[in-house]
Design an enzyme around this catalytic site. Structure first.
Site, PDB file in Angstrom:
ATOM      1  N   LYS A  91      -5.936  40.665  17.272  1.00 35.47           N
ATOM      2  CA  LYS A  91      -5.011  39.814  16.516  1.00 35.47           C
ATOM      3  C   LYS A  91      -5.225  40.094  15.038  1.00 35.47           C
ATOM      4  O   LYS A  91      -6.302  40.547  14.634  1.00 35.47           O
ATOM      5  CB  LYS A  91      -5.339  38.335  16.813  1.00 35.47           C
ATOM      6  CG  LYS A  91      -4.182  37.407  16.612  1.00 35.47           C
ATOM      7  CD  LYS A  91      -3.322  37.258  17.851  1.00 35.47           C
ATOM      8  CE  LYS A  91      -2.147  36.349  17.574  1.00 35.47           C
ATOM      9  NZ  LYS A  91      -1.303  36.158  18.745  1.00 35.47           N
ATOM     10  N   GLY A 119      10.081  20.455  24.034  1.00 36.34           N
ATOM     11  CA  GLY A 119      10.345  21.558  23.093  1.00 36.34           C
ATOM     12  C   GLY A 119      11.377  22.518  23.640  1.00 36.34           C
ATOM     13  O   GLY A 119      11.116  23.265  24.581  1.00 36.34           O
ATOM     14  N   VAL A 120      12.583  22.455  23.057  1.00 36.31           N
ATOM     15  CA  VAL A 120      13.652  23.351  23.521  1.00 36.31           C
ATOM     16  C   VAL A 120      14.008  24.336  22.405  1.00 36.31           C
ATOM     17  O   VAL A 120      15.146  24.484  22.001  1.00 36.31           O
ATOM     18  CB  VAL A 120      14.888  22.565  24.022  1.00 36.31           C
ATOM     19  CG1 VAL A 120      14.623  21.961  25.382  1.00 36.31           C
ATOM     20  CG2 VAL A 120      15.289  21.479  23.020  1.00 36.31           C
ATOM     21  N   GLY A 121      12.962  25.021  21.904  1.00 36.51           N
ATOM     22  CA  GLY A 121      13.162  26.081  20.912  1.00 36.51           C
ATOM     23  C   GLY A 121      13.530  27.363  21.641  1.00 36.51           C
ATOM     24  O   GLY A 121      14.233  27.344  22.662  1.00 36.51           O
ATOM     25  N   VAL A 181      11.913  29.510  23.621  1.00 38.33           N
ATOM     26  CA  VAL A 181      11.556  29.655  25.033  1.00 38.33           C
ATOM     27  C   VAL A 181      12.124  28.503  25.871  1.00 38.33           C
ATOM     28  O   VAL A 181      12.695  28.722  26.945  1.00 38.33           O
ATOM     29  CB  VAL A 181      10.018  29.736  25.224  1.00 38.33           C
ATOM     30  CG1 VAL A 181       9.668  29.877  26.696  1.00 38.33           C
ATOM     31  CG2 VAL A 181       9.449  30.906  24.429  1.00 38.33           C
TER      32      VAL A 181
END
Ligand code: NAD
Length: 369
Positions: free
Chosen positions: A80, A180-182, A184
């Site tokens: 990372k 959370g409906v961002g 994904v």
């Protein structure tokens, strides 16, 4: 604690600090483990308050990538990168190209991609300086937006959990709550509604809520704090981490927890609490691995069908982790770690034998001292 001590305690191979004064770049790359292949993991840009905070973040995230790649069956290690800076003020072409040049200098030991605050335009600048970057736009032969593939993997993970809970992978008629409906969560809603599941969702972003209302008029919205207590079959955390904790577990009325968010369990012990309450937990870092599976095939030539075939394997892999969890009577999150560690160890062991390729005596060449 000193850097080397931190690296040692978490098992890292290499940590590299980069700076370029001409463009203000300050970055750290952490390579955790390359037993299975080059270390792959995204770059995060964040205004870390201290260097120590950035270092701890990159060490923790890179280790997580080792486990994610291993359990997903990828021939990749874990790495990372973090860029220390304010994404609203400090981004520039020069900064990302300087970063790309440093990535190039690692000679393929680390391959980068998008993460928090890094988008496909930033990746394009990195790509100008190095090929060791994935998540490149489809126009450049890359794989583009990973969210639909992440959502497909989460969908397969939910199906595996349904197989364990109900004896069938069918989700028709099941009620699923989504936090959370961002990027994904929205794609997951698409897949679930296609098979006739009922969706109850929450979000705190008005634009995303509006998009859901327009696209899925039968899905039901609830306020953010109400989502945990909704009567449902499956709770799918697709917002931020740590949504499974001491406060929320007593409210849950579901049989399954399976979603896209990273680090859903606030602490490891919450995995055990779910197990004791008879709630099936699908391991987050496996079922959200669709995105990383998708970028991993960029090097062999990306194709939608190849990517989907790979992401579909999440169904069987999730069932395998449930089997280990039952056999060893350990929580699912521990079983996922066991599966990852066993794979790394077994591949490390087969590398013990000498392959006979070392060119330590090429005729006519002087031995280097
Ligand atoms: P996103 O930012 O597009 O969507 C997250 C959504 O959650 C947003 O709409 C946000 O408003 C909402 N949210 C935040 N806090 C909330 C709260 N307390 N209650 C309700 N809603 C809340 O992010 P994404 O790309 O969809 O990713 C979702 C999760 O999945 C993240 O945890 C991410 O790390 C993880 N993940 C994403 C991918 C990917 O391919 N995008 C891959 C692996 C893991």
């Amino acid at each position: 604690m000193q850097t080397l001590e931190k690296m040692y305690s978490m098992g890292h191979e290499q940590v590299v600090f980069f700076q370029d004064k001409t463009c203000g770049l300050k970055a750290i790359v952490a390579i955790h483990d390359t037993t299975l292949g080059p270390a792959l993991g995204g770059t995060r840009m964040w205004p870390y308050a201290t260097e120590d905070e950035a270092l701890i973040d990159v060490l923790r995230l890179s280790k997580g990538m080792t486990y994610k790649a291993a359990v997903s069956g990828l021939n990749l290690g874990g790495g990372k990168a973090v860029i220390i800076g304010d994404p609203r003020k400090d981004k520039s072409e020069a900064l990302f190209r300087a970063f790309g040049r440093f990535i190039e200098s690692l000679n393929g030991r680390y391959i980068t991609a998008e993460d928090v605050n890094i988008n496909v335009d930033d990746v394009e600048h990195i790509f100008a300086e190095t090929n060791f970057v994935t998540g490149v736009a489809q126009a450049y032969g890359g794989s583009g937006n990973p969210a639909p593939y992440t959502a497909l993997g989460v969908f397969r993970g939910i199906e595996a959990a349904a197989t364990k809970a109900y004896g069938s992978r069918s989700l028709t008629g099941k009620t699923i709550t989504i936090q959370g409906v961002g990027a994904v969560g929205f794609e997951l809603t698409k897949l679930l509604t296609e098979v006739g599941a009922n969706i109850i969702y929450t979000d705190i972003n008005e634009r995303n809520i509006q998009k859901m209302r327009e696209s899925f008029p039968t899905a039901k919205f609830v306020e953010a704090k109400e989502i945990f207590g909704v009567n449902c079959d499956i709770y799918s955390p697709c917002a931020l981490g740590a949504s499974i904790n001491d406060e929320t577990i007593p409210q849950l009325k579901c049989k399954i927890v399976a979603g896209a968010a990273n680090n859903q369990l606030k602490e490891d012990r919450h995995g055990l609490i779910l197990k004791e309450r008879g709630i099936i937990y699908a391991p987050d870092y496996l079922i959200n691995a669709g995105g990383v599976m998708n970028v991993s095939i960029e090097f062999e030539g990306w194709a939608d069908s190849k990517s989907r075939r790979m992401v579909d394997t999440i169904y069987d892999k999730t069932l395998e982790i449930f089997r280990i969890s039952d056999e060893q009577n350990i929580p699912v999150n521990k079983a996922a770690d066991v599966m990852a560690e066993n794979r790394i160890l077994s591949i490390r062991n087969i590398k013990n034998s000498y392959l006979g390729k070392t060119n330590h005596r090429i005729p006519g060449q002087k031995r280097r001292n």
